[in-house]
Motif scaffolding. Structure first.
Motif, PDB file in Angstrom:
ATOM      1  N   ALA A 307     -97.326  25.362 -10.206  1.00 54.70           N
ATOM      2  CA  ALA A 307     -96.060  24.385  -9.269  1.00 54.70           C
ATOM      3  C   ALA A 307     -96.618  23.328  -9.728  1.00 54.70           C
ATOM      4  O   ALA A 307     -95.675  22.234  -9.238  1.00 54.70           O
ATOM      5  CB  ALA A 307     -96.982  24.636  -8.042  1.00 54.70           C
ATOM      6  N   THR A 308     -96.805  23.448 -11.018  1.00 56.32           N
ATOM      7  CA  THR A 308     -97.056  21.812 -11.970  1.00 56.32           C
ATOM      8  C   THR A 308     -95.439  21.408 -12.446  1.00 56.32           C
ATOM      9  O   THR A 308     -95.557  20.177 -11.490  1.00 56.32           O
ATOM     10  CB  THR A 308     -97.233  21.878 -13.175  1.00 56.32           C
ATOM     11  N   GLY A 309     -94.331  22.766 -11.763  1.00 53.70           N
ATOM     12  CA  GLY A 309     -92.670  22.084 -11.714  1.00 53.70           C
ATOM     13  C   GLY A 309     -92.010  21.310 -10.436  1.00 53.70           C
ATOM     14  O   GLY A 309     -91.140  20.464 -10.805  1.00 53.70           O
ATOM     15  N   ILE A 310     -92.705  20.881  -9.384  1.00 50.23           N
ATOM     16  CA  ILE A 310     -92.836  20.696  -8.072  1.00 50.23           C
ATOM     17  C   ILE A 310     -93.495  19.564  -7.905  1.00 50.23           C
ATOM     18  O   ILE A 310     -93.368  19.175  -6.588  1.00 50.23           O
ATOM     19  CB  ILE A 310     -92.522  21.744  -7.443  1.00 50.23           C
ATOM     20  N   PHE A 311     -93.671  19.131  -9.036  1.00 50.22           N
ATOM     21  CA  PHE A 311     -94.779  17.683  -9.403  1.00 50.22           C
ATOM     22  C   PHE A 311     -93.816  16.641  -8.232  1.00 50.22           C
ATOM     23  O   PHE A 311     -94.801  15.188  -7.595  1.00 50.22           O
ATOM     24  CB  PHE A 311     -95.209  17.219 -10.496  1.00 50.22           C
ATOM     25  N   ARG A 312     -92.717  16.666  -8.272  1.00 50.73           N
ATOM     26  CA  ARG A 312     -91.622  15.136  -7.459  1.00 50.73           C
ATOM     27  C   ARG A 312     -92.187  15.672  -6.181  1.00 50.73           C
ATOM     28  O   ARG A 312     -92.149  14.639  -5.568  1.00 50.73           O
ATOM     29  CB  ARG A 312     -90.488  15.442  -8.453  1.00 50.73           C
ATOM     30  N   ARG A 313     -91.947  16.806  -5.527  1.00 55.61           N
ATOM     31  CA  ARG A 313     -91.730  16.588  -4.223  1.00 55.61           C
ATOM     32  C   ARG A 313     -93.662  16.771  -4.192  1.00 55.61           C
ATOM     33  O   ARG A 313     -93.833  16.336  -2.357  1.00 55.61           O
ATOM     34  CB  ARG A 313     -91.352  18.165  -3.651  1.00 55.61           C
ATOM     35  N   HIS A 314     -94.950  16.957  -4.610  1.00 54.26           N
ATOM     36  CA  HIS A 314     -96.159  17.690  -4.402  1.00 54.26           C
ATOM     37  C   HIS A 314     -96.906  16.937  -5.543  1.00 54.26           C
ATOM     38  O   HIS A 314     -97.474  17.623  -6.433  1.00 54.26           O
ATOM     39  CB  HIS A 314     -96.404  19.589  -5.116  1.00 54.26           C
ATOM     40  N   PRO A 315     -96.498  16.173  -5.805  1.00 60.74           N
ATOM     41  CA  PRO A 315     -97.200  14.860  -6.586  1.00 60.74           C
ATOM     42  C   PRO A 315     -99.371  15.262  -6.838  1.00 60.74           C
ATOM     43  O   PRO A 315    -100.030  15.227  -7.992  1.00 60.74           O
ATOM     44  CB  PRO A 315     -97.424  13.608  -6.256  1.00 60.74           C
ATOM     45  N   ASP A 316     -99.300  16.202  -5.212  1.00 62.60           N
ATOM     46  CA  ASP A 316    -100.749  16.623  -5.267  1.00 62.60           C
ATOM     47  C   ASP A 316    -101.297  17.389  -7.051  1.00 62.60           C
ATOM     48  O   ASP A 316    -102.450  17.294  -7.253  1.00 62.60           O
ATOM     49  CB  ASP A 316    -101.373  17.422  -4.228  1.00 62.60           C
ATOM     50  N   VAL A 317    -100.190  18.348  -6.995  1.00 56.54           N
ATOM     51  CA  VAL A 317    -100.463  18.797  -7.544  1.00 56.54           C
ATOM     52  C   VAL A 317    -100.799  18.666  -9.122  1.00 56.54           C
ATOM     53  O   VAL A 317    -102.295  19.488 -10.178  1.00 56.54           O
ATOM     54  CB  VAL A 317     -99.515  19.756  -8.409  1.00 56.54           C
ATOM     55  N   LEU A 318    -100.620  17.563  -9.975  1.00 59.85           N
ATOM     56  CA  LEU A 318    -100.777  16.401 -11.421  1.00 59.85           C
ATOM     57  C   LEU A 318    -102.310  16.636 -10.734  1.00 59.85           C
ATOM     58  O   LEU A 318    -103.237  16.219 -12.228  1.00 59.85           O
ATOM     59  CB  LEU A 318     -99.966  15.640 -11.089  1.00 59.85           C
ATOM     60  N   HIS A 319    -102.866  16.381 -10.418  1.00 58.81           N
ATOM     61  CA  HIS A 319    -104.391  15.621 -10.001  1.00 58.81           C
ATOM     62  C   HIS A 319    -105.582  16.788  -9.151  1.00 58.81           C
ATOM     63  O   HIS A 319    -106.439  17.175  -9.800  1.00 58.81           O
ATOM     64  CB  HIS A 319    -104.880  14.911  -8.844  1.00 58.81           C
ATOM     65  N   ARG A 320    -105.128  18.425  -9.433  1.00 58.17           N
ATOM     66  CA  ARG A 320    -105.580  19.593  -8.783  1.00 58.17           C
ATOM     67  C   ARG A 320    -105.781  20.524 -10.011  1.00 58.17           C
ATOM     68  O   ARG A 320    -106.722  21.026 -10.250  1.00 58.17           O
ATOM     69  CB  ARG A 320    -104.977  20.114  -7.541  1.00 58.17           C
ATOM     70  N   VAL A 321    -104.425  20.546 -10.459  1.00 60.61           N
ATOM     71  CA  VAL A 321    -104.651  21.853 -11.550  1.00 60.61           C
ATOM     72  C   VAL A 321    -104.690  21.537 -13.134  1.00 60.61           C
ATOM     73  O   VAL A 321    -105.332  20.183 -13.359  1.00 60.61           O
ATOM     74  CB  VAL A 321    -102.921  21.816 -11.814  1.00 60.61           C
ATOM     75  N   ARG A 322    -105.506  22.341 -13.361  1.00 63.60           N
ATOM     76  CA  ARG A 322    -106.834  22.248 -14.074  1.00 63.60           C
ATOM     77  C   ARG A 322    -106.488  23.480 -15.436  1.00 63.60           C
ATOM     78  O   ARG A 322    -105.997  24.679 -14.896  1.00 63.60           O
ATOM     79  CB  ARG A 322    -108.333  22.325 -13.941  1.00 63.60           C
ATOM     80  N   PRO A 323    -106.918  23.543 -16.482  1.00 67.82           N
ATOM     81  CA  PRO A 323    -106.581  24.823 -17.518  1.00 67.82           C
ATOM     82  C   PRO A 323    -107.070  26.612 -16.932  1.00 67.82           C
ATOM     83  O   PRO A 323    -106.851  27.178 -16.825  1.00 67.82           O
ATOM     84  CB  PRO A 323    -107.012  24.442 -18.762  1.00 67.82           C
ATOM     85  N   SER A 324    -108.414  25.781 -15.889  1.00 67.31           N
ATOM     86  CA  SER A 324    -108.783  26.975 -15.141  1.00 67.31           C
ATOM     87  C   SER A 324    -108.149  27.675 -14.136  1.00 67.31           C
ATOM     88  O   SER A 324    -107.632  29.306 -14.366  1.00 67.31           O
ATOM     89  CB  SER A 324    -110.635  26.754 -15.030  1.00 67.31           C
ATOM     90  N   ILE A 325    -107.362  26.546 -13.827  1.00 69.17           N
ATOM     91  CA  ILE A 325    -106.479  27.225 -13.039  1.00 69.17           C
ATOM     92  C   ILE A 325    -105.123  27.939 -13.561  1.00 69.17           C
ATOM     93  O   ILE A 325    -104.661  28.700 -12.755  1.00 69.17           O
ATOM     94  CB  ILE A 325    -105.956  26.204 -11.080  1.00 69.17           C
ATOM     95  N   ILE A 326    -104.702  27.354 -14.317  1.00 69.92           N
ATOM     96  CA  ILE A 326    -103.416  28.023 -15.204  1.00 69.92           C
ATOM     97  C   ILE A 326    -104.002  29.284 -16.099  1.00 69.92           C
ATOM     98  O   ILE A 326    -103.491  30.083 -15.388  1.00 69.92           O
ATOM     99  CB  ILE A 326    -103.335  27.361 -16.144  1.00 69.92           C
ATOM    100  N   ALA A 327    -105.370  28.945 -16.020  1.00 71.01           N
ATOM    101  CA  ALA A 327    -105.686  30.638 -16.566  1.00 71.01           C
ATOM    102  C   ALA A 327    -105.329  32.134 -15.877  1.00 71.01           C
ATOM    103  O   ALA A 327    -105.250  32.743 -16.040  1.00 71.01           O
ATOM    104  CB  ALA A 327    -107.088  30.804 -17.130  1.00 71.01           C
ATOM    105  N   GLU A 328    -106.171  31.195 -14.468  1.00 75.80           N
ATOM    106  CA  GLU A 328    -106.068  32.622 -13.021  1.00 75.80           C
ATOM    107  C   GLU A 328    -104.631  32.410 -12.868  1.00 75.80           C
ATOM    108  O   GLU A 328    -104.254  33.981 -12.845  1.00 75.80           O
ATOM    109  CB  GLU A 328    -106.915  31.544 -11.973  1.00 75.80           C
ATOM    110  N   THR A 329    -103.637  31.745 -12.645  1.00 69.37           N
ATOM    111  CA  THR A 329    -102.518  32.029 -12.144  1.00 69.37           C
ATOM    112  C   THR A 329    -101.739  32.804 -13.637  1.00 69.37           C
ATOM    113  O   THR A 329    -100.894  33.919 -12.798  1.00 69.37           O
ATOM    114  CB  THR A 329    -101.647  30.864 -12.415  1.00 69.37           C
ATOM    115  N   VAL A 330    -101.751  33.249 -14.777  1.00 69.98           N
ATOM    116  CA  VAL A 330    -101.892  33.544 -15.651  1.00 69.98           C
ATOM    117  C   VAL A 330    -101.903  35.026 -15.633  1.00 69.98           C
ATOM    118  O   VAL A 330    -100.845  35.832 -15.589  1.00 69.98           O
ATOM    119  CB  VAL A 330    -101.867  32.895 -17.207  1.00 69.98           C
TER     120      VAL A 330
END
Length: 422
Positions: A307-330
């Motif tokens: 959900a990094t694409g919706i950072f304008r409406r949900h700025p918390d994603v930029l402080h929570r998302v890590r490479p491990s989370i991205i790998a899990e969603t992939v």
């Protein structure tokens, strides 16, 4: 800005409960890694007034939008850096976000912040805030992104995109509506059945809300369903909640099956179906377990992602998302995409989308799928199907990035591809 008259011993001020809730929200996001929206109910549960809950959310979101810049101001006014998790730093972030982002008078911002220190270094918080206000502290027009996000996006998209993202997160995004038909509030139309509004006010007071003429949906988020065109036919909307794409498909004449694993989010979809007088078969289920009785004419998979694409409406994603989370969603997307591909009739369409700015969740996912599935090929999006100012990539998929339609209010970041089964 007028110099605030502050007293470290000021009595507890009205509005303090909302600030305490904002502090709990920031703790949930920054120390416990929870999404801001998921933490909202628990953090604001003791607030009776909707306005207070909204204020707590606004303060926390303002801090998260400008966190590196707020911390830079704090560090520039202290002799020794405060620990990242120090309550004094959290309270100063809240006070400064109110004064510099939300326009709260400085005396009110500090009066409602000092009690949050709870017997800690009140004089330090008071002194740092007063020093910054007397020095006419300001935030830059473009926000500073978290360092890891800046590095990742610079490598993927280049410096120009990062600059655009920094400008985008510093601004509150405009309100986009998708229309059931042609009627809707006055606003800018950037695509068919779309309106963009400035200073919209409360959603439920806008013209046409009670009549179900529209629903809230970012313009970029409306593209996946646009690429399926009009019915008739059977369309399956996977991971459907909160339901904007289901409503689009139903309004376009499809017979829709909407599947999601979240009962609470599907309840919101059912409410919007009733309000808009549209229909869909709403099913609570796990797409990794559930399967349709027969293949469908179209399947739309707006897959779970970082959900990094919706950072304008949900700025918390930029402080929570890590490479491990991205790998899990992939990994999850790969499993979902492989299952969804089996549910499309020969000659039917599959639309895959993510609200992510990560290559691994978009372009790389597509390449891996096409390498494994010779029965699928990209069906390029056409200019007539896309919003004004959005063009398909040379390969036919759609990638929206920060900076697109900036003069009109911008777009969320999405990856969307339409595939045809042979």
């Amino acid at each position: 800005m007028a110099r605030p008259r502050l007293s470290p011993d000021a009595p507890e001020a009205p509005g303090l409960p909302a600030r305490r809730a904002a502090l709990r929200l920031l703790d949930a996001v920054l120390r416990r890694g929870l999404p801001l929206e998921a933490a909202l109910a628990g953090a604001t549960g003791d607030l009776e007034r909707r306005e207070d809950r909204g204020l707590a959310h606004a303060i926390a979101a303002a801090v998260l939008r400008r966190l590196p810049d707020l911390d830079a101001l704090i560090d520039g006014a202290t002799q020794r850096p405060l620990p990242d998790d120090a309550k004094a730093r959290f309270v100063l972030r809240i006070a400064l976000a109110q004064a510099l982002v939300l326009g709260t008078p400085p005396h009110a911002a500090i009066a409602t912040a000092l009690p949050l220190v709870d017997g800690g270094p009140r004089k330090l918080v008071h002194g740092v805030f007063g020093t910054l206000m007397r020095g006419n502290a300001r935030l830059p027009d473009a926000a500073t992104l978290p360092a890891d996000t800046d590095a990742r996006w610079s490598a993927a998209w280049g410096e120009e995109m990062v600059i655009a993202a920094a400008l985008a997160i510093a601004q509150q995004p405009l309100l986009d509506l998708s229309l059931r038909g042609d009627a809707g509030p006055d606003g800018v139309a950037l695509a068919e059945r779309h309106r963009r509004l400035r200073d919209a006010g409360p959603i439920a007071t806008l013209p046409g809300y009670d009549a179900g003429e529209w629903w809230v949906q970012d313009l970029a988020a409306s593209i996946p369903a646009r690429l399926l065109g009009n019915g008739p036919g059977h369309a399956i909307d996977l991971c459907a909640a909160p339901g904007g794409k289901t409503l689009q498909l139903a309004a376009a004449g499809w017979t829709v099956t909407a599947l999601d694993s979240s009962e609470s989010r599907l309840a919101r979809l059912s409410e919007n179906l009733a309000r808009t007088q549209l229909s869909a078969d709403v099913i609570t289920g796990d797409a990794l377990v559930w399967k349709p009785a027969a293949p469908a004419d179209a399947v739309l998979l707006d897959a779970p992602c970082s959900a990094t694409g919706i950072f304008r409406r949900h700025p918390d994603v930029l402080h929570r998302v890590r490479p491990s989370i991205i790998a899990e969603t992939v990994a999850l997307q790969t499993r979902l995409l492989n299952r969804a591909a089996e549910w499309v009739k020969p000659g039917g369409r599959l639309v895959y989308a993510t609200c992510s700015l990560e290559l691994a969740e978009g372009e790389a996912q597509l390449d891996r799928f096409l390498a494994a599935r010779s029965d699928y090929a990209i069906e390029p999006a056409t200019a007539a199907e896309l919003p004004d100012g959005v063009a398909a990539h040379d390969r036919g998929y759609v990638r929206t990035l920060p900076g697109m339609l900036a003069d009109a209010g911008g777009l969320d970041g999405f990856f969307i591809v339409r595939l045809r089964r042979s």
